[in-house]
Design an enzyme around this catalytic site. Structure first.
Site, mmCIF file in Angstrom:
data_model
loop_
_atom_site.group_PDB
_atom_site.id
_atom_site.type_symbol
_atom_site.label_atom_id
_atom_site.label_comp_id
_atom_site.label_asym_id
_atom_site.label_seq_id
_atom_site.Cartn_x
_atom_site.Cartn_y
_atom_site.Cartn_z
ATOM 1 N N GLY A 111 0.800 -1.222 0.000
ATOM 2 C CA GLY A 111 0.000 0.000 0.000
ATOM 3 C C GLY A 111 0.835 1.274 0.000
ATOM 4 O O GLY A 111 0.507 2.236 -0.708
ATOM 5 N N GLN A 124 -7.670 -0.773 2.822
ATOM 6 C CA GLN A 124 -8.573 -1.298 3.858
ATOM 7 C C GLN A 124 -9.926 -1.718 3.294
ATOM 8 O O GLN A 124 -10.722 -2.329 4.004
ATOM 9 C CB GLN A 124 -8.785 -0.263 4.967
ATOM 10 C CG GLN A 124 -7.530 0.043 5.769
ATOM 11 C CD GLN A 124 -7.086 -1.107 6.663
ATOM 12 O OE1 GLN A 124 -7.795 -2.098 6.860
ATOM 13 N NE2 GLN A 124 -5.899 -0.979 7.220
ATOM 14 N N SER A 135 -2.981 -3.852 -0.723
ATOM 15 C CA SER A 135 -1.875 -4.476 -0.007
ATOM 16 C C SER A 135 -2.291 -5.880 0.425
ATOM 17 O O SER A 135 -3.384 -6.059 0.977
ATOM 18 C CB SER A 135 -1.572 -3.615 1.225
ATOM 19 O OG SER A 135 -0.578 -4.201 2.007
ATOM 20 N N HIS A 166 -1.188 -7.913 2.811
ATOM 21 C CA HIS A 166 -1.218 -8.354 4.219
ATOM 22 C C HIS A 166 -2.454 -7.912 4.992
ATOM 23 O O HIS A 166 -2.680 -8.346 6.113
ATOM 24 C CB HIS A 166 0.073 -7.947 4.950
ATOM 25 C CG HIS A 166 0.176 -6.501 5.351
ATOM 26 N ND1 HIS A 166 -0.062 -6.084 6.624
ATOM 27 C CD2 HIS A 166 0.508 -5.382 4.647
ATOM 28 C CE1 HIS A 166 0.139 -4.769 6.708
ATOM 29 N NE2 HIS A 166 0.468 -4.326 5.523
ATOM 30 N N THR A 168 13.162 -7.529 -9.687
ATOM 31 C CA THR A 168 12.790 -8.933 -9.876
ATOM 32 C C THR A 168 11.482 -9.219 -9.149
ATOM 33 O O THR A 168 11.336 -8.874 -7.975
ATOM 34 C CB THR A 168 13.919 -9.845 -9.339
ATOM 35 O OG1 THR A 168 15.103 -9.521 -10.060
ATOM 36 C CG2 THR A 168 13.578 -11.315 -9.511
ATOM 37 N N CYS A 179 0.218 2.228 12.669
ATOM 38 C CA CYS A 179 1.390 2.901 12.132
ATOM 39 C C CYS A 179 1.846 4.036 13.054
ATOM 40 O O CYS A 179 2.939 4.530 12.934
ATOM 41 C CB CYS A 179 1.072 3.446 10.741
ATOM 42 S SG CYS A 179 0.343 2.185 9.696
HETATM 43 C C1 LIG Z 1 -5.377 2.895 4.398
HETATM 44 C C2 LIG Z 1 -3.977 2.388 4.322
HETATM 45 N N1 LIG Z 1 -3.202 2.766 3.304
HETATM 46 C C3 LIG Z 1 -1.945 2.331 3.167
HETATM 47 C C4 LIG Z 1 -1.383 1.480 4.099
HETATM 48 C C5 LIG Z 1 0.023 1.013 3.912
HETATM 49 O O1 LIG Z 1 0.041 -0.290 3.395
HETATM 50 P P1 LIG Z 1 1.334 -1.215 3.535
HETATM 51 O O2 LIG Z 1 1.400 -1.662 4.963
HETATM 52 O O3 LIG Z 1 1.102 -2.344 2.587
HETATM 53 O O4 LIG Z 1 2.505 -0.399 3.115
HETATM 54 C C6 LIG Z 1 -2.148 1.080 5.194
HETATM 55 C C7 LIG Z 1 -1.565 0.211 6.247
HETATM 56 O O5 LIG Z 1 -1.901 0.326 7.408
HETATM 57 C C8 LIG Z 1 -3.484 1.527 5.297
HETATM 58 O O6 LIG Z 1 -4.270 1.164 6.322
#
Ligand SMILES: Cc1ncc(COP(=O)(O)O)c(C=O)c1O
Length: 390
Positions: free
Chosen positions: A71, A175, A195, A197, A233, A326
């Protein structure tokens, strides 16, 4: 101890099927997808098949899927890849830091950004986006679902505004993916980031939809991978894992899993709201609901410190988060809740419960047993409760 993980918006575990799908690509089929020998061909076929799956996931052409690291990379690519000095950029004040920090960097290169504020419900008003448009506006970026409140934004309406005004439109769907159906054609966006994960795929893997003809500069240059849109890669096992997770996510949307998830979340929420001095962040001022991701509930608890409650619940086996992961470690209240007009104390006293789609009734029962006791205990001790903390 019964352990319940309710921090799915921070990350999710691999589903066993995802793990199994990835395994051969680390061990037997380890080839470089650019090599011409059989090892390379095996890897290339896997990447091609994954691309087809992701094209179905987004409802786009195979050639419009670009694999990347997740993401943050997708969000950064949209901004750094499209904006030039003198351009104007519109986003919202409730975006993830991957957007906000990229906008802050672009300010140093002469890109002016308007941060549209949400309504108190957490919804972004399309007319507020419309009002922010200037002749120099080149890009609009709005998230699909907010990571803290789960509120789902009216991206189709914003997509129509972007189309009518000829402005590029990026969606951070990190999300939203797996929780709501994605259809880039219907939404009318040029770019969309996801993303793996956050939807039971591997960390450090993601994908972007890039509408054909969108003049985006790659973030990484080097080899000619991903049609020269993303050098490096290919992470073949990661890409296979992402596609498997996406396939399972499509099933979950079809087979009632996500509907059931919303019911479980609603039961949890109703149970917690029985406690006095609690409420939901992400509902309209008149108390009516706004669209929300099926797994997310952001709840305020008056007269206690959110961080203390996170720790108390963790000790009882319940993993939740205050604000977004985060920002963990930082004591600043959530920028999302503050932007919605929630006061600082209440923002600090808010917790995010984000459920995995594998959540069970026993998990909900456990959390409903643990939360009231922890809240009552902390309120009895809390200097906030005693009115000594401002
Ligand atoms: C809304 C949103 N955008 C972007 C990200 C970032 O994604 P990534 O962890 O894959 O870098 C997150 C991760 O918490 C997210 O919740």
């Amino acid at each position: 101890m019964h352990r319940v993980y309710m921090d799915a918006n921070a990350t999710t575990p691999l589903l066993p099927e995802v793990m199994e799908a990835m395994r051969p690509y680390w061990l037997e089929h380890f080839g470089n997808a650019s090599s011409i020998h059989q090892h390379g061909q095996k890897a290339r076929t896997a990447v091609d098949q994954a691309r087809e799956t992701m094209a179905r996931f987004f409802n786009c052409h195979d050639a419009e899927v670009v694999f990347n690291s997740g993401g943050t990379e997708g969000d950064n690519t949209a901004i750094f890849g499209l904006l030039h000095p003198g351009d104007h950029f519109i986003t919202t004040s409730i975006e993830h830091s991957a957007i906000l920090q990229a906008a802050a960097r672009m300010a140093r290169f002469g890109v002016d950004t308007t941060f549209v504020a949400p309504q108190p419900s957490g919804l972004i008003g399309p007319t507020d986006i419309l009002r922010a448009i200037r002749p120099q506006t080149r890009l609009i970026s709005v998230m699909l679902a907010n990571n803290e409140t789960g509120v789902i934004q009216p991206v189709e309406e914003i997509g129509r505004i972007a189309a009518d005004t000829g402005i590029f439109f990026h969606i951070d769907a990190v999300q939203g993916a797996g929780k709501v159906e994605l259809d880039v054609r219907r939404i009318g966006c040029h770019l969309l980031s996801i993303s793996a994960h956050k939807m039971h795929g591997p960390k450090g893997t993601g994908a972007m939809f890039v509408r054909r003809g969108t003049p985006i500069e790659p973030l990484l240059v080097g080899g000619s991978h991903e049609r020269r849109q993303r050098a490096g890669t290919e992470n073949v096992a990661g890409i296979v894992g992402l596609a498997k997770a996406a396939e399972l996510a499509m099933h979950s949307l079809d087979d009632g899993t996500i509907y059931r998830l919303a019911q479980m979340r609603d039961r949890l929420e109703a149970g917690i709201l029985q406690l006095p001095g609690t409420g939901v962040n992400g509902i309209a001022a008149n108390g009516s609901p706004v669209p929300r991701a099926a797994n997310t509930s952001n709840i305020w608890f008056d007269n206690l410190e959110g961080e203390a409650l996170v720790i108390a619940l963790d000790m009882k086996g319940v993993a939740v988060s205050g604000g977004s992961a985060c920002h963990s470690g930082a004591t600043e209240p959530s920028h999302v809740l503050l932007a919605m007009g929630v006061n600082k104390n209440r923002a600090r006293a808010s917790l995010r419960f984000s459920l995995l789609k594998t959540v069970t009734d026993a998990d909900i029962d456990h959390v409903l047993q643990v939360v009231p006791a922890a809240v009552e205990h902390l309120r009895a001790l809390s200097p906030v409760a005693a009115g000594t903390l401002g």
